[in-house]
Design a protein around this motif. Sequence first.
Motif, short mmCIF file in Angstrom:
data_model
loop_
_atom_site.label_atom_id
_atom_site.label_comp_id
_atom_site.label_asym_id
_atom_site.label_seq_id
_atom_site.Cartn_x
_atom_site.Cartn_y
_atom_site.Cartn_z
N UNK A 23 0.84 -1.19 0.00
CA UNK A 23 0.00 0.00 0.00
C UNK A 23 0.88 1.25 0.00
N UNK A 24 1.88 1.30 0.88
CA UNK A 24 2.81 2.44 0.92
C UNK A 24 3.54 2.58 -0.41
N UNK A 25 3.97 1.47 -0.97
CA UNK A 25 4.68 1.49 -2.25
C UNK A 25 3.79 2.04 -3.36
N UNK A 26 2.52 1.64 -3.37
CA UNK A 26 1.60 2.10 -4.40
C UNK A 26 1.25 3.57 -4.20
N UNK A 27 1.05 3.98 -2.93
CA UNK A 27 0.80 5.40 -2.65
C UNK A 27 1.94 6.24 -3.22
N UNK A 28 3.15 5.83 -2.93
CA UNK A 28 4.33 6.56 -3.39
C UNK A 28 4.47 6.48 -4.91
N UNK A 29 4.19 5.32 -5.49
CA UNK A 29 4.31 5.14 -6.93
C UNK A 29 3.32 5.98 -7.72
N UNK A 30 2.15 6.25 -7.14
CA UNK A 30 1.12 7.05 -7.81
C UNK A 30 1.23 8.54 -7.48
N UNK A 104 3.25 16.45 7.94
CA UNK A 104 4.04 16.91 6.81
C UNK A 104 5.26 16.01 6.69
N UNK A 105 5.54 15.57 5.49
CA UNK A 105 6.68 14.68 5.24
C UNK A 105 7.80 15.45 4.56
N UNK A 106 8.99 15.46 5.14
CA UNK A 106 10.12 16.12 4.48
C UNK A 106 10.54 15.36 3.22
N UNK A 107 10.34 14.05 3.24
CA UNK A 107 10.59 13.21 2.06
C UNK A 107 9.74 11.95 2.23
N UNK A 108 9.81 11.07 1.29
CA UNK A 108 8.96 9.88 1.33
C UNK A 108 9.70 8.64 1.83
N UNK A 109 10.91 8.82 2.35
CA UNK A 109 11.72 7.67 2.79
C UNK A 109 11.04 6.83 3.87
N UNK A 110 10.40 7.49 4.82
CA UNK A 110 9.81 6.78 5.96
C UNK A 110 8.29 6.67 5.86
N UNK A 111 7.78 6.61 4.66
CA UNK A 111 6.33 6.57 4.47
C UNK A 111 5.70 5.40 5.21
N UNK A 112 6.25 4.21 5.06
CA UNK A 112 5.68 3.03 5.72
C UNK A 112 5.70 3.19 7.24
N UNK A 113 6.79 3.67 7.81
CA UNK A 113 6.86 3.81 9.27
C UNK A 113 5.89 4.89 9.77
N UNK A 114 5.70 5.96 8.99
CA UNK A 114 4.71 6.97 9.36
C UNK A 114 3.31 6.38 9.40
#
Length: 145
Positions: A23-30, A104-114
Motif C-alpha cells: 500500500x505504501x509502495x503504491x501510494x508513493x508510486x502514484x 508533513x513529510x520532508x521526504x517519502x523515505x519513511x512513508x511506511x513507518x509513518x
Amino acid sequence: MDQIVDQNFPLASFPAEKYSQAVADTLEGNFDLGKINRSEVKINGGIENDGQKTISLELAPYPLPLRYINEYKKLIHVDQQIEVFSYLIFESNKISRSKLKIVQLPDLKDLDSQIQNFYEIEKNWKAPEEDDKTIEKDAKTSTKK
C-alpha cells in the motif's frame, strides 16, 4: 488555485482489504512531487463510505485535505504564489475526534513507518467520554422543545 478548485489534479485511488507495505509502495508510486496531486488508498471502502480508513498522500499548500475547497478559497488569493508540501493524511473513526491526522513529510523515505505510527495511535485510541455538563445541557435543551 484553479487546480484545487476545479479538482483537476491527478488522483490515483485504489481499494485494499488491509494495510501492507505494498500500500505504501503504491501510494508513493502514484504520487507526483512535481504538481498538486493526491494518491489514496481506501481500506475496506474508505472512511467516506463508512469503511475502515482512508490513507492519502497529497502535495498541497496547507495541511488540509485538497477536497476542502471552500477553506482553500479563503486561504489562497488567485494570483498568490505559494509553496507546496507533501502531507500524509490518515482518516479513521479511531484516530481523533476530527477523524483526521495529518503529518508533513520532508521526504517519502519513511512513508511506511509513518503509516505504522498512525496505526499505533488508532490501535490505542479510546473514544472520548462525553462531558457530564454537555449531557445535562443537551437534556435541558431537548425538554424545552
